[in-house]
Design an enzyme around this catalytic site. Structure first.
Site, PDB file in Angstrom:
ATOM      1  N   LYS A  91      -9.183   3.145  -2.430  1.00 21.89           N
ATOM      2  CA  LYS A  91      -9.512   2.379  -1.223  1.00 21.89           C
ATOM      3  C   LYS A  91     -10.907   2.758  -0.743  1.00 21.89           C
ATOM      4  O   LYS A  91     -11.271   3.937  -0.706  1.00 21.89           O
ATOM      5  CB  LYS A  91      -8.475   2.654  -0.131  1.00 21.89           C
ATOM      6  CG  LYS A  91      -8.525   1.716   1.059  1.00 21.89           C
ATOM      7  CD  LYS A  91      -7.330   1.962   1.978  1.00 21.89           C
ATOM      8  CE  LYS A  91      -7.317   1.005   3.158  1.00 21.89           C
ATOM      9  NZ  LYS A  91      -6.130   1.233   4.034  1.00 21.89           N
TER      10      LYS A  91
ATOM     11  N   SER B  56      22.132  -1.103  33.186  1.00 28.13           N
ATOM     12  CA  SER B  56      22.089  -1.145  34.645  1.00 28.13           C
ATOM     13  C   SER B  56      22.285  -2.534  35.223  1.00 28.13           C
ATOM     14  O   SER B  56      22.463  -2.681  36.424  1.00 28.13           O
ATOM     15  CB  SER B  56      20.735  -0.603  35.131  1.00 28.13           C
ATOM     16  OG  SER B  56      19.694  -1.517  34.796  1.00 28.13           O
TER      17      SER B  56
ATOM     18  N   CYS C 286      -5.574  -3.447   2.186  1.00 24.04           N
ATOM     19  CA  CYS C 286      -5.320  -3.519   3.631  1.00 24.04           C
ATOM     20  C   CYS C 286      -6.585  -3.723   4.451  1.00 24.04           C
ATOM     21  O   CYS C 286      -7.091  -4.823   4.574  1.00 24.04           O
ATOM     22  CB  CYS C 286      -4.559  -2.283   4.082  1.00 24.04           C
ATOM     23  SG  CYS C 286      -3.690  -2.514   5.661  1.00 24.04           S
TER      24      CYS C 286
ATOM     25  N   GLU D 163       0.842  -1.201   0.000  1.00 24.00           N
ATOM     26  CA  GLU D 163       0.000   0.000   0.000  1.00 24.00           C
ATOM     27  C   GLU D 163       0.876   1.250   0.000  1.00 24.00           C
ATOM     28  O   GLU D 163       1.845   1.345   0.761  1.00 24.00           O
ATOM     29  CB  GLU D 163      -0.887  -0.041   1.240  1.00 24.00           C
ATOM     30  CG  GLU D 163      -1.861   1.094   1.389  1.00 24.00           C
ATOM     31  CD  GLU D 163      -2.741   0.914   2.628  1.00 24.00           C
ATOM     32  OE1 GLU D 163      -3.756   1.627   2.727  1.00 24.00           O
ATOM     33  OE2 GLU D 163      -2.413   0.068   3.486  1.00 24.00           O
TER      34      GLU D 163
END
Length: 733
Positions: A113, A356, A174, A44
């Site tokens: 779309k 750490s 999509c 896309e």
């Protein structure tokens, strides 16, 4: 038989980098043609990159996309191959997210779309409009320079399909894959055999199975060939697009691309039999019946043939087993690939991590180590692009290149342990051992002198001497002393990141990596502008529980055995003095466990619960463990500190998105950052429900004997309860 070879692509595009994107598109078409494919589908908005966001509102973005498409059409890229190319297009003053179907230097059809993604991380309605006309195709006037260059004035635009001489092709984009009334349903009933889906789907832990199920089901009930293409990589933001392009036929996956990869271009191909689609559909009477009543769907006639007839050298692809990664692998691979894209595109020379010796920073270190392993492996496999990037970033000379992940890490990864008088020898030792296993350039620094200088300055200004709470100080003093240590570490980290390359006669700078997890962000259990403040954070959307599972996995599979010891140690900030009768622990400071935090986070975000509905849900979930009054106190405690600390999300380091309950403030979890932390109305409603539950319980209980008077009311005994609340004020750190 109508045999057809098709190709679906993973492309690592970069928002607004048209040269890079065009190069990848051309490369993918060339590879598809070399493999003998006759249809190629890309992701896309592949021309511009998916993550352009407000750049989509610029006329330049659309103009440059047309220029790139013209470049493709003027070459021989589309000769004898039907290509679907994703780009934004403006029609009648309205901007659409489109797939452009091209064949033999002509535009056959433009498909806008129809269902836009507009939740979670997606804001497509901000930039595009959905095409809502299902009954017509219109003629779209091509831009003048394109029209003159290819001698084509217009192209069909809208919803419909392409009818070739021997096949029919239509598109979804999509989000349309996941909609209830998907466009493919009417198209399949009308006889369309091949569906392309250009996608921009991001990675999220445990998400792939949902996507793959949707792709299989897209053709399981209606039959057909489904070609799914996706972006892969970091295109400039918090998301990592996880590829996994695939091809499905009649409910089976017959080709699948990688989910995580450093490659810029990956093409998956399959040979499909379109007659098998017709046979599959014709064998189901209900499908035949519905198809016989299907209304017309607009179509475009194209006088081209794509298929081959029966050919012994062309065998239809068989179903393949879908490859899924376990969550621990996803944590290793997704953020590693994201970090590599960010590193190679940012111009930085490497990473610097305050290490750490705790679980979070150790997990970040392991992810960088995994990235180095992936780079070396891809170089061994012959990936020239990865090799070129590694040579540039690692500043190799005289023909040298990375052959060992530890050697490569020594060049591009610096770790620094910044200890104080409150730090333990155990964490100092764990940090050093892990750095040695990964290969990072490790520094061991004591920052007490810097902290003391600031405290002396404060005492000179005010005449006040600060004390920790364990030494008789107030909550305010205790909090300030911890904040000073944490913020000194941030300043030192950025200083080292900018100067250490210079110290070692290298060019460039290092990116500072953050290491706060999603649960700490949700609770606000972090210091604003401490080591959680960095350039990027690969674990900012990963839960503490998933990180601990990852550490156990990485100790074995990444060959960093010290991580097992890191995982076994109780989480602690080590910001307060260690005493024989006191040891600072995260879960005690927070007044809740990390497991509880994950539950609160999912209810708050995924299930959209406010305080009252969260209380009601947890009364059911914890029935038999906690009384309603205890549940109420836990819920109130969480929402109090969530709202007090929400402001920290506005400055949270940009983080890899991996979890659906992330509190990330930029685009995913859009809420205010100034709350009435007393929640008077909501907490009053909770109290009313607690009292109502107590009354119901009392009405249903038999008369108590005196010896039973200490039995708790509610739905359980309350055993195994974790204490809520703490006198330690670290929630404000």
């Amino acid at each position: 038989m109508r045999l057809l070879k098709v190709a679906s692509c993973n492309l690592n595009q970069w928002a607004m980098d048209f040269d890079n994107n065009l190069k990848n598109i051309k490369d993918s078409i060339s590879r598809a043609k070399e493999a003998g494919a006759r249809i190629r589908i890309g992701p896309e908005l592949e021309v511009t990159g998916y993550g352009c966001e407000d750049h989509f509102l610029e006329q330049d973005t659309v103009s440059h996309a047309w220029e790139c498409l013209k470049d493709i059409l003027l070459g021989n890229w589309t000769e004898d191959i039907l290509c679907s190319i994703g780009m934004p297009i403006i029609h009648a003053g309205v901007r659409y997210n489109c797939q452009v179907f091209c064949l033999n230097r002509r535009i056959l059809m433009i498909r806008p779309k129809m269902a836009l993604a507009n939740d979670g991380n997606y804001r497509e309605f901000r930039w595009f409009s959905a095409w809502t006309f299902k009954d017509k195709l219109i003629e779209f006037q091509l831009p003048t320079d394109v029209s003159e260059s290819i001698s084509q004035h217009s192209a069909p635009f809208g919803y419909g399909y392409i009818q070739l001489l021997d096949a029919s092709v239509a598109a979804e984009t999509c989000e349309e894959l996941f909609t209830a009334n998907a466009p493919r349903i009417a198209l399949a009933l009308k006889g369309v055999e091949i569906f392309t889906n250009a996608s921009g789907s991001h990675h999220q832990l445990r998400k792939l199975n949902l996507r793959m199920d949707a792709i299989k089901n897209a053709t399981r009930f209606c039959g057909g060939v489904y070609m799914y293409s996706n972006h892969q990589g970091c295109d400039g933001g918090r998301l990592y697009y996880d590829g996994c392009s695939c091809i499905a036929v009649n409910g089976d996956i017959v080709a699948q691309g990688s989910q995580f990869s450093l490659k810029d271009v990956e093409v998956s191909t399959a040979i499909v039999d379109l007659d098998a689609v017709s046979s599959y559909r014709g064998s189901t009477s209900s499908f035949r019946e519905q198809a016989s009543h299907q209304a017309d769907v607009p179509s475009v006639r194209a006088p081209y043939k794509l298929c081959q007839t029966f050919n012994l050298g062309m065998v239809p692809s068989s179903p393949v087993e879908i490859r899924y990664h376990c969550p621990e692998e996803e944590i290793a691979l997704g953020p590693s690939c994201w970090l590599w894209d960010y590193l190679r595109r940012s111009g930085a020379s490497g990473f610097l991590l305050p290490l750490s010796g705790g679980a979070d920073s150790s997990a970040v270190a392991a992810i960088v180590g995994c990235m180095c392993q992936l780079v070396v492996k891809d170089i061994e496999d012959g990936d020239d692009q990865v090799k070129a990037d590694a040579l540039r970033i690692g500043q190799y000379k005289n023909g040298e290149f990375p052959t060992d992940s530890r050697e490569f890490a020594k060049r591009i990864f610096y770790t620094v342990y910044m200890g104080t008088e409150n730090s333990s020898e155990e964490t100092r030792s764990r940090a050093k051992r892990l750095a040695d296993e990964i290969g990072s350039w490790h520094l061991n620094v004591d920052i007490d002198s810097v902290v003391s200088a600031l405290l002396s300055l404060f005492q000179t200004l005010t005449g006040k001497h600060l004390r920790y709470k364990v030494d008789g100080g107030s909550n305010t003093e205790n909090l300030a002393l911890q904040n000073i240590q944490a913020r000194v570490r941030m300043v030192l980290a950025f200083m080292l990141a900018s100067l250490m390359p210079w110290v070692h006669s290298k060019s460039g700078f290092f990116l500072v990596l953050g290491s706060s997890n999603v649960d700490e962000g949700l609770r606000g259990y972090l210091t604003k502008y401490d080591c959680s403040s960095a350039d990027i954070n690969p674990i900012g959307s990963v839960s503490k529980q998933d990180l601990r599972s990852f550490l156990r996995w990485a100790a074995i599979h990444l060959h960093y055995p010290s991580l097992a010891e890191v995982e076994a140690a109780p989480p602690t900030a080590e910001l307060e003095p260690i005493r024989s009768d006191y040891n600072q622990l995260d879960e005690v400071d927070m007044g809740m466990t990390y497991e509880e935090l994950s539950i609160y986070g999912r209810l708050r975000k995924i299930f959209r619960c406010g305080p009252v509905s969260m209380f009601q849900n947890l009364c059911h979930k914890w029935c038999g463990k906690l009384t309603p009054s205890e549940v109420a106190e836990k819920v109130k405690h969480f929402f109090k500190y969530y709202s007090i600390n929400r402001h920290k999300m506005t400055v949270l380091t940009p983080s890899y998105h991996a979890e659906s309950y992330s509190p990330e403030d930029n685009r995913f979890d859009l809420r205010q950052f100034l709350y009435n932390s007393r929640w008077p109305y909501q907490f009053r409603k909770i109290d009313e429900l607690v009292n109502k539950a107590a009354d119901q319980r009392a009405a249903n209980l038999p008369e108590q004997r005196p010896e039973d008077s200490d039995i708790k009311s509610g739905c359980g005994s309350g055993t195994g309860v974790v204490a809520v609340g703490s006198s330690n004020p670290n929630a404000g750190l």
